[in-house]
Enzyme design. Structure first.
Site, PDB file in Angstrom:
ATOM      1  N   CYS A 297       0.882  -1.188   0.000  1.00  0.00           N
ATOM      2  CA  CYS A 297       0.000   0.000   0.000  1.00  0.00           C
ATOM      3  C   CYS A 297       0.904   1.218   0.000  1.00  0.00           C
ATOM      4  CB  CYS A 297      -0.920   0.007   1.225  1.00  0.00           C
ATOM      5  SG  CYS A 297      -1.805  -1.531   1.525  1.00  0.00           S
ATOM      6  N   ALA A 298       1.562   1.477  -1.107  1.00  0.00           N
ATOM      7  CA  ALA A 298       2.749   2.326  -1.106  1.00  0.00           C
ATOM      8  C   ALA A 298       2.480   3.825  -1.094  1.00  0.00           C
ATOM      9  CB  ALA A 298       3.624   1.985  -2.307  1.00  0.00           C
ATOM     10  N   GLY A 299       1.316   4.285  -1.568  1.00  0.00           N
ATOM     11  CA  GLY A 299       1.096   5.721  -1.677  1.00  0.00           C
ATOM     12  C   GLY A 299       1.069   6.414  -0.323  1.00  0.00           C
ATOM     13  N   PRO A 300       1.626   7.627  -0.233  1.00  0.00           N
ATOM     14  CA  PRO A 300       2.236   8.440  -1.299  1.00  0.00           C
ATOM     15  C   PRO A 300       3.720   8.176  -1.526  1.00  0.00           C
ATOM     16  CG  PRO A 300       2.072   9.736   0.686  1.00  0.00           C
ATOM     17  CD  PRO A 300       1.439   8.397   1.010  1.00  0.00           C
ATOM     18  N   GLY A 301       4.311   7.214  -0.784  1.00  0.00           N
ATOM     19  CA  GLY A 301       5.659   6.804  -1.155  1.00  0.00           C
ATOM     20  C   GLY A 301       6.752   7.051  -0.142  1.00  0.00           C
ATOM     21  N   GLY A 302       6.429   7.589   1.025  1.00  0.00           N
ATOM     22  CA  GLY A 302       7.469   7.877   2.002  1.00  0.00           C
ATOM     23  C   GLY A 302       8.214   6.639   2.466  1.00  0.00           C
ATOM     24  N   LYS A 303       7.482   5.606   2.845  1.00  0.00           N
ATOM     25  CA  LYS A 303       8.137   4.381   3.313  1.00  0.00           C
ATOM     26  C   LYS A 303       8.827   3.656   2.166  1.00  0.00           C
ATOM     27  CE  LYS A 303       4.938   3.800   7.193  1.00  0.00           C
ATOM     28  NZ  LYS A 303       4.070   4.966   6.867  1.00  0.00           N
ATOM     29  N   ASP A 366       1.055  -1.184   4.991  1.00  0.00           N
ATOM     30  CA  ASP A 366       0.714   0.060   5.689  1.00  0.00           C
ATOM     31  C   ASP A 366      -0.692   0.428   5.235  1.00  0.00           C
ATOM     32  OD1 ASP A 366       0.627   2.499   6.941  1.00  0.00           O
ATOM     33  OD2 ASP A 366       2.082   3.468   5.625  1.00  0.00           O
ATOM     34  N   CYS A 419      -1.487   4.122  10.859  1.00  0.00           N
ATOM     35  CA  CYS A 419      -1.279   5.423  11.500  1.00  0.00           C
ATOM     36  C   CYS A 419      -2.499   5.704  12.367  1.00  0.00           C
ATOM     37  CB  CYS A 419      -1.076   6.519  10.461  1.00  0.00           C
ATOM     38  SG  CYS A 419      -0.601   8.096  11.211  1.00  0.00           S
TER      39      CYS A 419
END
Length: 485
Positions: A297-303, A366, A419
């Site tokens: 669940c990659a968006g927006p890409g921080g991790k 995530d 989160c």
């Protein structure tokens, strides 16, 4: 209780204005344009479910506001959103009818005026007159007179006096008292108290500390993308090394976009707890191959940006999946030029994955959540979410965790992250999934976070839970799960 913020525009009591005037003399009232930006954002948040962190920068740029004017517009917007519940209780006592009957376009003006009167050092006459000027232009003379009358009633007392009147008695109704004084919906206070394990008979002291932390202006934490920038680079640009993450630095003041490494996309803004939960996944020992990683669940890409750098250093490859094309574009930008170009981004629904089962050595899930762990940064979320929101998300969260476990190979590891500390989204998802499977075992997450004290949480301390009032981070939850062979 008074909201104490680090903003130069906020204070627990009214005092002399700032600027070039003589000590003790109030500064001139800031221009109507500043209030109009704050009002427009508040109204869009209320009526269109807009997000202040996305809309406000665009409004400031469009109206040509910068420097102190931009800082004041930001404070007025976020301060009003954070204390909205308290202000609504006060305003309800100052109108001659139910607050729910007040015109929708007028209510943000009343909240904006109440914030200036009760939680800033802007002189009362300036707060009222400037807000009424906005009202005349935005909602007309008749409703501007109504706003003027209500705000004059609000200004008759300070914040402590008002909360003493409108908040429920602390001994008789401690949850209701905290809800009004610290401006959170009652159900959120109850949910956070349950997550903390706070005892109602003990006065909910830790819950109150958490609620107070939600109303403080959060600092800015930067991520030095591994292989592209270092903490030393960020320190050279004026930041300070972070407390926990070896890839993080704190920016004390200023616009992150002015930091060279951020402009060059070698660094990015990312909460420290977000960095730590991703790091924990990379620290679990796996036997055999360690070449394929998945951010489901990659968006927006921080991790993904952090994982891509670490994967590249280990000769591993990261697949970053995001179901929304626009957010997938953000992920692609975040991982661009990672170490050895280790990341590939795909638009994919991880509840119906295109990849085969048992394909990955490490998997990050995530999952979408209520966001109750980021109320400092997105204060409007507390007014949008309901218990039903969490109930509606549960099937998606469960499906994503199940598919993440399917994607992990025997001996591989999965990180389930939210989160939000809300129990129905954390242990309430993990434990039923694990109970229904014989191929997964829970690992002690805190063992992989040696830098942080007091993060062990849940059943036998097996989970990790970060907290704003303990760690100065968002309230990130982590469960680490090994796929059995």
């Amino acid at each position: 209780m008074t909201d104490r913020s680090r903003s130069p525009y906020r204070s627990g009591r009214r005092g002399p204005g700032k600027g070039g005037g003589q000590p003790g003399r109030p500064a001139p009232a800031p221009g109507t344009a500043v209030r109009r930006v704050a009002y427009d954002v508040l109204r869009a948040v209320q009526e269109r479910d807009a997000y202040a962190n996305l809309l406000l920068p665009a409004k400031l740029k469009d109206r040509g506001l910068d420097g102190r004017d931009a800082a004041l517009a930001t404070e007025l917007t976020y301060g009003t959103l954070r204390r909205q519940g308290t202000y609504d209780a006060i305003l309800d006592a100052c109108v001659d009818r139910s607050l729910s009957s007040v015109d929708a376009e007028v209510l943000p003006l009343l909240r904006l005026g109440a914030h200036q009167l009760l939680s800033t050092k802007i002189p009362p006459h300036a707060a009222v007159s400037a807000t009424v000027n906005v009202a005349r232009r935005a909602v007309g003379q008749h409703r501007a007179r109504f706003a003027n009358a209500v705000l004059r009633k609000v200004g008759a007392r300070d914040l402590d006096a008002w909360t003493g009147i409108v908040a429920p008695d602390r001994d008789a109704d401690p949850v209701g008292h905290l809800a009004v004084v610290h401006s959170h919906p009652r159900w959120v206070v109850e949910a956070l108290a349950a997550a903390l394990g706070d005892d109602l008979s003990g006065g909910l002291a830790e819950t109150e500390a958490l609620l107070a932390a939600h109303n403080e202006r959060p600092g800015v934490t930067l991520l030095a993308k591994p292989g592209r920038a270092s903490v030393a680079d960020l320190v050279e640009g004026g930041a300070q090394p972070a407390r926990y993450s070896p890839h993080a630095a704190y920016l004390a003041e200023g616009d992150p976009a002015l930091v060279r490494e951020v402009r060059q996309r070698r660094a990015a803004v990312q909460d420290e707890a977000s960095q730590m939960v991703a790091l924990a996944l990379t620290r679990v020992r796996v036997k055999g191959a360690d070449a394929r990683w998945l951010d489901a669940c990659a968006g927006p890409g921080g991790k993904s940006a952090l994982l891509a750098g670490l994967a590249g250093r280990r000769d591993a490859r990261l697949l970053s999946a995001e179901v929304q094309p626009a957010r997938a574009g953000l992920v692609a930008s975040a991982v661009e030029r990672s170490v050895r170009d280790a990341a590939r981004v795909v638009v994919a629904d991880s509840t119906r994955p295109a990849w085969r089962e048992s394909a990955f050595d490490r998997v990050l899930a995530d999952v979408p959540c209520t966001g109750l762990g980021a109320l400092r940064r997105r204060p409007e979320s507390r007014w949008r979410r309901t218990p039903q929101t969490a109930a509606e998300l549960a099937p998606l969260q469960t499906a994503l965790l199940e598919r993440a476990l399917d994607a992990a190979r025997p001996g591989g590891v999965v990180a389930y992250v939210t989160c939000s500390p809300h129990l129905p989204e954390t242990s309430g998802i993990v434990e039923p999934v694990l109970a229904a499977r014989s191929d997964a075992e829970l690992l002690r997450a805190a063992d992989h976070l040696p830098e942080t004290a007091d993060v062990a949480a849940g059943r036998d301390g097996m989970y990790a839970q970060f907290w704003p009032h303990r760690h100065g981070t968002d309230a990130m939850f982590l469960a680490l799960i090994r796929k059995r062979g």
